[in-house]
Design a protein around this motif. Structure first.
Motif, PDB file in Angstrom:
ATOM      1  N   TRP A  83       0.827  -1.211   0.000  1.00 40.60           N
ATOM      2  CA  TRP A  83       0.000   0.000   0.000  1.00 40.60           C
ATOM      3  C   TRP A  83       0.860   1.259   0.000  1.00 40.60           C
ATOM      4  CZ3 TRP A  83      -0.834   3.893   3.752  1.00 40.60           C
ATOM      5  CH2 TRP A  83      -1.957   4.699   3.547  1.00 40.60           C
ATOM      6  N   GLY A  84       1.990   1.211   0.710  1.00 38.81           N
ATOM      7  CA  GLY A  84       2.868   2.364   0.810  1.00 38.81           C
ATOM      8  C   GLY A  84       3.555   2.729  -0.499  1.00 38.81           C
ATOM      9  N   ILE A  85       3.500   1.853  -1.493  1.00 41.27           N
ATOM     10  CA  ILE A  85       3.988   2.183  -2.836  1.00 41.27           C
ATOM     11  C   ILE A  85       2.818   2.553  -3.746  1.00 41.27           C
ATOM     12  CG2 ILE A  85       5.157   1.286  -4.889  1.00 41.27           C
ATOM     13  CD1 ILE A  85       6.829  -0.464  -3.063  1.00 41.27           C
ATOM     14  N   ASP A  86       1.713   1.812  -3.627  1.00 40.00           N
ATOM     15  CA  ASP A  86       0.567   2.054  -4.497  1.00 40.00           C
ATOM     16  C   ASP A  86      -0.024   3.447  -4.324  1.00 40.00           C
ATOM     17  OD1 ASP A  86       0.679  -0.359  -5.787  1.00 40.00           O
ATOM     18  OD2 ASP A  86      -0.994  -1.283  -4.728  1.00 40.00           O
ATOM     19  N   ILE A  87       0.015   3.997  -3.100  1.00 44.79           N
ATOM     20  CA  ILE A  87      -0.562   5.331  -2.931  1.00 44.79           C
ATOM     21  C   ILE A  87       0.163   6.362  -3.793  1.00 44.79           C
ATOM     22  CG2 ILE A  87      -1.576   4.943  -0.659  1.00 44.79           C
ATOM     23  CD1 ILE A  87       0.868   6.270   0.583  1.00 44.79           C
ATOM     24  N   TYR A  88       1.411   6.081  -4.151  1.00 42.79           N
ATOM     25  CA  TYR A  88       2.159   6.943  -5.056  1.00 42.79           C
ATOM     26  C   TYR A  88       1.856   6.574  -6.510  1.00 42.79           C
ATOM     27  CZ  TYR A  88       5.075   8.053  -0.955  1.00 42.79           C
ATOM     28  OH  TYR A  88       5.527   8.446   0.268  1.00 42.79           O
ATOM     29  N   ALA A  89       2.289   5.379  -6.906  1.00 40.62           N
ATOM     30  CA  ALA A  89       2.280   5.004  -8.320  1.00 40.62           C
ATOM     31  C   ALA A  89       0.869   4.716  -8.843  1.00 40.62           C
ATOM     32  CB  ALA A  89       3.183   3.791  -8.532  1.00 40.62           C
ATOM     33  N   LYS A  90       0.092   3.940  -8.104  1.00 42.34           N
ATOM     34  CA  LYS A  90      -1.270   3.643  -8.559  1.00 42.34           C
ATOM     35  C   LYS A  90      -2.122   4.909  -8.511  1.00 42.34           C
ATOM     36  CE  LYS A  90      -5.154   0.470  -7.893  1.00 42.34           C
ATOM     37  NZ  LYS A  90      -5.692  -0.681  -7.115  1.00 42.34           N
ATOM     38  N   GLY A  91      -1.923   5.712  -7.449  1.00 37.45           N
ATOM     39  CA  GLY A  91      -2.659   6.970  -7.378  1.00 37.45           C
ATOM     40  C   GLY A  91      -2.372   7.862  -8.572  1.00 37.45           C
ATOM     41  N   ALA A  92      -1.094   7.935  -8.974  1.00 32.45           N
ATOM     42  CA  ALA A  92      -0.730   8.755 -10.140  1.00 32.45           C
ATOM     43  C   ALA A  92      -1.368   8.206 -11.409  1.00 32.45           C
ATOM     44  CB  ALA A  92       0.793   8.799 -10.279  1.00 32.45           C
ATOM     45  N   TRP A  93      -1.391   6.878 -11.535  1.00 27.51           N
ATOM     46  CA  TRP A  93      -1.952   6.293 -12.747  1.00 27.51           C
ATOM     47  C   TRP A  93      -3.470   6.425 -12.803  1.00 27.51           C
ATOM     48  CZ3 TRP A  93      -1.527   3.876 -17.439  1.00 27.51           C
ATOM     49  CH2 TRP A  93      -0.261   3.934 -18.005  1.00 27.51           C
ATOM     50  N   ILE A  94      -4.125   6.415 -11.661  1.00 30.71           N
ATOM     51  CA  ILE A  94      -5.568   6.676 -11.662  1.00 30.71           C
ATOM     52  C   ILE A  94      -5.841   8.087 -12.171  1.00 30.71           C
ATOM     53  CG2 ILE A  94      -7.564   7.009 -10.158  1.00 30.71           C
ATOM     54  CD1 ILE A  94      -6.505   4.674  -8.456  1.00 30.71           C
ATOM     55  N   MET A  95      -4.998   9.036 -11.751  1.00 32.43           N
ATOM     56  CA  MET A  95      -5.146  10.406 -12.254  1.00 32.43           C
ATOM     57  C   MET A  95      -4.906  10.451 -13.770  1.00 32.43           C
ATOM     58  SD  MET A  95      -6.124  12.157  -9.729  1.00 32.43           S
ATOM     59  CE  MET A  95      -6.088  13.699 -10.635  1.00 32.43           C
ATOM     60  N   HIS A  96      -3.930   9.705 -14.234  1.00 33.98           N
ATOM     61  CA  HIS A  96      -3.641   9.620 -15.670  1.00 33.98           C
ATOM     62  C   HIS A  96      -4.867   9.101 -16.428  1.00 33.98           C
ATOM     63  CE1 HIS A  96      -1.290   8.843 -19.304  1.00 33.98           C
ATOM     64  NE2 HIS A  96      -1.563   7.551 -19.232  1.00 33.98           N
ATOM     65  N   SER A  97      -5.514   8.066 -15.888  1.00 30.26           N
ATOM     66  CA  SER A  97      -6.697   7.497 -16.547  1.00 30.26           C
ATOM     67  C   SER A  97      -7.908   8.418 -16.430  1.00 30.26           C
ATOM     68  CB  SER A  97      -7.015   6.121 -15.952  1.00 30.26           C
ATOM     69  OG  SER A  97      -5.977   5.203 -16.225  1.00 30.26           O
ATOM     70  N   LEU A  98      -8.018   9.117 -15.321  1.00 29.44           N
ATOM     71  CA  LEU A  98      -9.106  10.096 -15.183  1.00 29.44           C
ATOM     72  C   LEU A  98      -8.970  11.214 -16.213  1.00 29.44           C
ATOM     73  CD1 LEU A  98      -9.752  10.659 -11.360  1.00 29.44           C
ATOM     74  CD2 LEU A  98     -11.474  10.146 -13.116  1.00 29.44           C
ATOM     75  N   ARG A  99      -7.751  11.629 -16.461  1.00 33.58           N
ATOM     76  CA  ARG A  99      -7.505  12.662 -17.468  1.00 33.58           C
ATOM     77  C   ARG A  99      -8.037  12.210 -18.819  1.00 33.58           C
ATOM     78  NH1 ARG A  99      -1.379  14.589 -19.237  1.00 33.58           N
ATOM     79  NH2 ARG A  99      -1.925  16.615 -20.162  1.00 33.58           N
ATOM     80  N   TYR A 100      -7.802  10.952 -19.149  1.00 32.51           N
ATOM     81  CA  TYR A 100      -8.314  10.380 -20.391  1.00 32.51           C
ATOM     82  C   TYR A 100      -9.840  10.299 -20.374  1.00 32.51           C
ATOM     83  CZ  TYR A 100      -9.830   6.369 -23.250  1.00 32.51           C
ATOM     84  OH  TYR A 100     -10.499   5.532 -24.108  1.00 32.51           O
ATOM     85  N   LEU A 101     -10.406   9.864 -19.252  1.00 33.50           N
ATOM     86  CA  LEU A 101     -11.849   9.621 -19.184  1.00 33.50           C
ATOM     87  C   LEU A 101     -12.654  10.911 -19.252  1.00 33.50           C
ATOM     88  CD1 LEU A 101     -14.229   7.662 -18.715  1.00 33.50           C
ATOM     89  CD2 LEU A 101     -13.858   7.982 -16.251  1.00 33.50           C
ATOM     90  N   VAL A 102     -12.321  11.902 -18.424  1.00 29.07           N
ATOM     91  CA  VAL A 102     -13.163  13.101 -18.319  1.00 29.07           C
ATOM     92  C   VAL A 102     -12.646  14.263 -19.145  1.00 29.07           C
ATOM     93  CG1 VAL A 102     -13.936  12.416 -16.030  1.00 29.07           C
ATOM     94  CG2 VAL A 102     -12.014  14.006 -16.238  1.00 29.07           C
ATOM     95  N   GLY A 103     -11.377  14.217 -19.548  1.00 25.36           N
ATOM     96  CA  GLY A 103     -10.824  15.255 -20.409  1.00 25.36           C
ATOM     97  C   GLY A 103     -10.139  16.379 -19.658  1.00 25.36           C
ATOM     98  N   GLU A 104      -9.302  17.098 -20.385  1.00 25.47           N
ATOM     99  CA  GLU A 104      -8.520  18.197 -19.826  1.00 25.47           C
ATOM    100  C   GLU A 104      -9.406  19.282 -19.223  1.00 25.47           C
ATOM    101  OE1 GLU A 104      -4.945  18.856 -20.374  1.00 25.47           O
ATOM    102  OE2 GLU A 104      -4.708  16.772 -20.983  1.00 25.47           O
TER     103      GLU A 104
END
Length: 557
Positions: free
Chosen positions: A400-421
């Motif tokens: 969990w102590g790694i995922d909050i960084y890397a997975k959290g960043a990638w969720i933001m990356h995918s949200l950017r794709y989903l909802v748009g800039e």
């Protein structure tokens, strides 16, 4: 920051004796707010603390202006029980020793008379002792007693995981903010204490010590810190696009002036990026501060700890400085309501790093950093644990102590794709400030949960996003995209542990064109043009999903 295992079983005192381990309560942060701790609002705190490097001890007094939210016959603070309490006063009247107790890290104080909601009370606590020595700062925290290359005292605190109670009486919970705080740090002459907020005055005492008086508004609990050394100061001014002038100040060891000037210039670039992308620097009335420390780093409000040793990077920026500075927005301005939502600090802050690189140096840098982070994701436990549980940051197996960084960043990356800039960045502004139009001088920190983010995104996008948030935040395993093709028929189906259909649209590229395929109910079948050859699925790699190649590479060692 990467995880490192502690190499010592117990800290060691200045006299070479093993110090006691932390009590179970003190070792944890964000324990549920209940009893008096839930009813106490700390309007103002004055913490006077004398630090003695020779004995590795502190002597301190905290004065608390408390407003009661509810009726109570006692007060309570979190404080490591290793400290000796000399006296406690309530509204100027000394209490007998029988009126307080601190057997496990919950300092309970019986009041002379009950208090009602709305009452004000002043509490004065004098204490002293040898604070817990950090096993592996900043991941396993406490005091760091070190020496500079010139063999002078070099001291720092890093207490994010364990909490503020490691060296001062506080309410150790993310949702508990302090209105204003004055910190008066007394150190031997020749040393400088760099602190939170703005420097009010420096007082030379008659006993070969100097007191540094710092004043901060709205500080977070773990963001209060001590950094002490024979520092020099390098500074510059930044003219904000919002019309205010922000001092950038770097306290560093002697001989590092040139490197400090270089990083001050980087800080100006970070400010430009963040103020363009998110909004105004939240603490421009105080400073954007950095201090060189013997440990790697920590996002102490307005005085970010920096221990990356000025290492050059082919990326053209200092990743540690950029990451810790991101926390001025995502930790110190936007604060998670409880540790369960820590990804809001670390994941969004981590995503800011490749975003900055893309802004400063081009999209190749963004893509390469996102790929590096993608390989770190474990997804063995939910990113947002159940309320009432306290995740273990240092549990390597859970990750969990790694995922909050890397997975959290990638969720933001995918949200950017989903909802748009046009949605994601305004949504981050609203999430961070509680308004769409933040103005310097009118900004105050705000507590947030993951669900707050979902509500904002739904309001701004006009779409239900329960399926997205459940699959990524509350389920451990990543969604899988199952693809089959027969002739010109291409079928795609999402598989997720969530009970809600995962409806992430998927981009396809073939024949020189790209199309976005909706996935209602989590599946779609399309007919490809006759003669279509190779089809790329998610060609820009924007969707966080199970990747068998990453799993295979990880399992092979």
């Amino acid at each position: 920051m990467s995880l490192c295992a502690a190499t010592l079983a117990f800290p060691v005192t200045a006299f070479g004796q093993a110090a006691p381990p932390l009590s179970e309560r003190t070792a944890q942060s964000d324990l549920p707010l209940d009893g008096p701790r839930a009813d106490m609002l700390l309007e103002h705190v004055t913490l006077s603390i004398a630090v003695d490097p020779a004995s590795q001890s502190i002597s301190a007094e905290g004065v608390y202006a408390v407003i009661m939210r509810g009726g109570q016959s006692s007060l309570a603070f979190d404080l490591d029980p290793r400290f000796d309490i000399a006296s406690i006063q309530v509204d100027g009247a000394a209490l007998p020793e029988i009126a307080w107790s601190n057997p496990d890290g919950l300092l309970s104080i019986d009041l002379p008379a009950p208090l009602s909601a709305g009452d004000n009370v002043t509490v004065q606590i004098a204490y002293s002792g040898s604070p817990h020595v950090a096993l592996n700062a900043p991941w396993e925290g406490g005091f760091v007693w070190d020496r500079t290359p010139a063999d002078e005292p070099w001291i720092a605190t890093a207490v994010q995981g364990e909490g503020c109670d490691m060296f001062w009486p506080c309410i150790d919970h993310s949702s508990s903010r302090i209105g204003t705080m004055d910190t008066l740090v007394t150190v031997p002459d020749g040393l400088i204490a760099a602190g939170n907020g703005r420097l009010v005055e420096t007082v030379e005492n008659d006993d070969d010590t100097t007191t540094f008086h710092w004043s901060a508004r709205d500080p977070s609990n773990y963001g209060i810190s001590l950094q002490i050394g024979p520092y020099e100061l390098t500074e510059r001014l930044y003219e904000s696009r919002f019309g205010n002038t922000i001092p950038i100040q770097f306290w560093h060891l002697p001989g590092n002036n040139k490197d400090a000037r270089r990083l001050n210039a980087e800080m100006a670039s970070y400010l430009d990026f963040f103020e363009t992308t998110i909004g105004p620097y939240p603490f421009g009335d105080e400073k954007a501060g950095i201090v060189e420390t013997p440990h790697l780093g920590m996002e102490h409000q307005t005085i970010n700890a920096y221990g990356n040793r000025f290492r050059p990077s082919a990326l053209g920026y200092d990743w540690l400085l950029a990451h810790e500075f991101a926390h001025e927005w995502f930790a110190n301005q936007l604060t998670h309501a409880s540790i369960n939502h820590m990804w809001l600090h670390e994941g969004i802050g981590t995503w800011m790093q490749p975003l900055y690189l893309g802004w400063a140096r081009g999209e190749m840098f963004y893509a390469s950093e996102m790929w590096r982070q993608r390989q770190m994701i474990g997804s063995r436990v939910p990113l947002v644990p159940s309320e009432g549980t306290l995740p273990d940051y240092n549990d390597r197996e859970a990750g969990w102590g790694i995922d909050i960084y890397a997975k959290g960043a990638w969720i933001m990356h995918s949200l950017r794709y989903l909802v748009g800039e046009d949605v994601i960045f305004p949504a981050l502004t609203r999430l961070t400030y509680g308004t769409d139009n933040p103005v310097p001088g009118e900004i105050a920190p705000i507590n947030r949960t993951t669900d707050d983010f979902r509500v904002i995104l739904e309001e701004m996008s006009g779409h239900d996003l329960d399926w997205f948030f459940d699959a990524y935040f509350y389920q451990a395993e990543l969604p899988r995209l199952v693809i089959s093709r027969g002739g010109d028929q291409l079928t795609m189906e999402w598989q997720s542990r969530s009970e809600l259909a995962f409806e992430m649209p998927v981009e396809l590229r073939y024949g020189g064109s790209t199309m976005r395929i909706p996935m209602p109910g989590g599946a779609a079948t399309i007919t490809l043009p006759e003669g279509t050859g190779h089809v790329q699925i998610d060609p820009r790699n924007q969707i966080l999903r199970h990747d068998e190649e990453i799993v295979r590479a990880r399992e092979s060692g």
